[in-house]
Design an enzyme around this catalytic site. Structure first.
Site, short mmCIF file in Angstrom:
data_model
loop_
_atom_site.label_atom_id
_atom_site.label_comp_id
_atom_site.label_asym_id
_atom_site.label_seq_id
_atom_site.Cartn_x
_atom_site.Cartn_y
_atom_site.Cartn_z
N VAL A 16 0.85 -1.21 0.00
CA VAL A 16 0.00 0.00 0.00
C VAL A 16 0.88 1.26 0.00
CG1 VAL A 16 -1.86 1.22 1.19
CG2 VAL A 16 -1.80 -1.29 1.22
N TYR A 140 -4.07 -11.56 14.49
CA TYR A 140 -4.08 -10.33 13.69
C TYR A 140 -5.34 -9.52 13.99
CZ TYR A 140 -4.10 -7.67 9.20
OH TYR A 140 -4.12 -6.71 8.22
N LYS A 144 -5.62 -5.82 15.67
CA LYS A 144 -6.16 -4.71 14.86
C LYS A 144 -7.39 -4.07 15.53
CE LYS A 144 -3.90 -4.37 10.87
NZ LYS A 144 -3.40 -3.11 10.35
N LYS A 179 2.10 -18.65 -8.76
CA LYS A 179 1.86 -20.06 -9.12
C LYS A 179 1.64 -20.22 -10.63
CE LYS A 179 -0.31 -21.92 -5.02
NZ LYS A 179 -1.63 -22.21 -4.47
P1 NDP Z 1 3.20 -5.02 3.44
O1 NDP Z 1 3.53 -6.31 4.09
O2 NDP Z 1 3.32 -4.92 1.96
O3 NDP Z 1 4.11 -3.88 4.07
C1 NDP Z 1 4.32 -3.81 5.45
C2 NDP Z 1 5.09 -2.55 5.75
O4 NDP Z 1 5.29 -2.45 7.17
C3 NDP Z 1 6.48 -2.51 5.10
O5 NDP Z 1 6.75 -1.19 4.70
C4 NDP Z 1 7.40 -2.93 6.26
O6 NDP Z 1 8.72 -2.40 6.13
C5 NDP Z 1 6.67 -2.28 7.44
N1 NDP Z 1 6.99 -2.91 8.71
C6 NDP Z 1 6.67 -4.17 9.11
N2 NDP Z 1 7.14 -4.41 10.35
C7 NDP Z 1 7.78 -3.27 10.75
C8 NDP Z 1 8.48 -2.89 11.93
N3 NDP Z 1 8.62 -3.73 12.96
N4 NDP Z 1 9.02 -1.64 11.97
C9 NDP Z 1 8.89 -0.78 10.93
N5 NDP Z 1 8.23 -1.08 9.81
C10 NDP Z 1 7.69 -2.31 9.71
O7 NDP Z 1 1.75 -4.60 3.94
P2 NDP Z 1 0.55 -3.92 3.12
O8 NDP Z 1 1.06 -2.74 2.39
O9 NDP Z 1 -0.18 -4.99 2.43
O10 NDP Z 1 -0.41 -3.45 4.32
C11 NDP Z 1 -0.52 -2.09 4.74
C12 NDP Z 1 -1.62 -1.97 5.78
O11 NDP Z 1 -2.87 -2.33 5.20
C13 NDP Z 1 -1.44 -2.86 7.01
O12 NDP Z 1 -1.82 -2.15 8.17
C14 NDP Z 1 -2.40 -4.01 6.76
O13 NDP Z 1 -2.84 -4.57 7.97
C15 NDP Z 1 -3.52 -3.28 6.03
N6 NDP Z 1 -4.34 -4.17 5.21
C16 NDP Z 1 -3.75 -4.89 4.18
C17 NDP Z 1 -4.54 -5.73 3.41
C18 NDP Z 1 -3.96 -6.52 2.28
O14 NDP Z 1 -4.73 -7.24 1.64
N7 NDP Z 1 -2.67 -6.42 1.98
C19 NDP Z 1 -5.98 -5.87 3.67
C20 NDP Z 1 -6.48 -5.01 4.72
C21 NDP Z 1 -5.67 -4.22 5.46
P3 NDP Z 1 9.87 -3.20 5.27
O15 NDP Z 1 9.49 -3.05 3.82
O16 NDP Z 1 11.13 -2.47 5.57
O17 NDP Z 1 9.84 -4.60 5.74
#
Ligand code: NDP
Length: 306
Positions: A16, A140, A144, A179
């Protein structure tokens, strides 16, 4: 023009976050907004001191909080406890730092998978706490749910460029894309996990970024808002798989491994509240968005998360 904003995006390097980077560099660019995108390299948000240091350094007026431990059904089943602990720490640190540094607005992400398992459909914004979540992702989900105290948005299944395409830990669409790639390469059928009948509302990451930017700028209710395509635009996993097959130009056969879990059958969410505010908003056609995602995966196969 309003007061200038310093907008800090946690998780700015994820699926995102990267869509935000693309959208604010182009169609949503504004001279009075400075955007800062963080990744875990800027500091560990599980650590309170490191989180505070980030806020002291950037002094944000607004925060888009995206950082989280995220994964699909099979990763959630395997690491329920880690999902709870990591996300609870990250959310507590980020929200507390927002409070300490007097951030004007923090927009953070819930998810439709945190809603009760046994419920009536469509799910709406008032039902977050009305019963236990599905057992596959209670870690999770409970974590949340604890951030449902501020200005939150509730996205459905997000997909797009820069996703995690890992075969086991990913969400369903990027997993299928990977896949299909392997099946084509090895001349084998595509094996979809589960029956293909569960239904999901998928949102393209760029559409989600556009809507969250609108929430940050314009939406002023304390109550959450679901950011999703309509109930009629829900796809079965089978339909989604067929779009991936088309997007990847796959020529082989499709099979279903029904020994694998289906997860929650559906979690249909209502986007009525969003449509009341944004009747003008046009979601990208999934056929086009899935094709764009497939093309991105093919062009970035060597370096993408997988
Ligand atoms: P991603 O897994 O693609 O990205 C996660 C991000 O969080 C990365 O930038 C990562 O950094 C960072 N991050 C993780 N752990 C840490 C930490 N300990 N300290 C600092 N940064 C951290 O997630 P998405 O973009 O898919 O999700 C974004 C949001 O949207 C989340 O809150 C998720 O719960 C929510 N969401 C996502 C959905 C989906 O289908 N994907 C659905 C509904 C909600 P790095 O790149 O350096 O690892």
């Amino acid at each position: 023009m309003g007061e200038s904003k310093v907008i800090l995006v946690t998780g700015g390097s994820g699926l995102v976050g990267r869509a935000f980077q693309e959208v604010v560099a182009t169609e949503e660019k504004r001279p009075d907004e400075t955007w800062i995108f963080l990744s875990s390299k800027d500091g560990d948000l599980c650590d309170a001191e490191e989180t505070k240091a980030i806020f002291d350094k950037h002094k944000p007026t607004h925060v888009i909080h995206l950082a989280a431990l995220v994964g699909g059904l099979f990763k959630n089943l395997k690491y329920n406890l880690d999902f709870w602990r990591m996300n609870t720490k990250i959310n507590d640190n980020v929200l507390h730092s927002c409070h300490l540094s007097k951030v004007k607005k923090c927009v953070s992400c819930l998810s439709t998978c945190i809603f009760p398992d046994k419920t009536t459909y469509p799910i709406d914004e008032t039902m977050v706490h009305n019963g236990p979540p599905h057992s596959s992702n209670f870690g999770y989900a409970y974590s949340k749910r604890m951030i449902d105290v501020q200005n939150n948005v509730v996205p459905t299944n997000v997909y797009g460029k820069h996703d995690n395409f890992n075969l086991e830990d990913s969400h369903v669409l990027p997993g299928l894309i990977h896949k299909v790639y392997l099946a084509e390469k090895e001349g084998k059928p595509l094996v979809v996990w589960g029956t293909g009948s569960p239904r999901r509302q998928f949102i393209y990451s760029k559409d989600l970024a556009r809507l969250m930017i609108w929430v940050m700028r314009e939406y002023n209710e304390a109550d959450p808002i679901i950011l999703s395509v309509g109930e009629d635009d829900e796809l079965s996993i089978k339909e989604a798989a067929e779009l991936v097959v088309e997007g990847m130009g796959f020529t082989g056969k499709l099979e279903y491994d029904t020994s694998k879990s289906d997860g929650q059958f559906k979690k249909t969410a209502s986007n009525a509240k969003l449509m009341k505010y944004r009747p003008d908003f046009k979601f990208t056609d999934p056929k086009i968005a899935i094709k764009e995602t497939c093309q991105w995966f093919l062009s970035n196969y060597e370096t993408c998360r997988k």
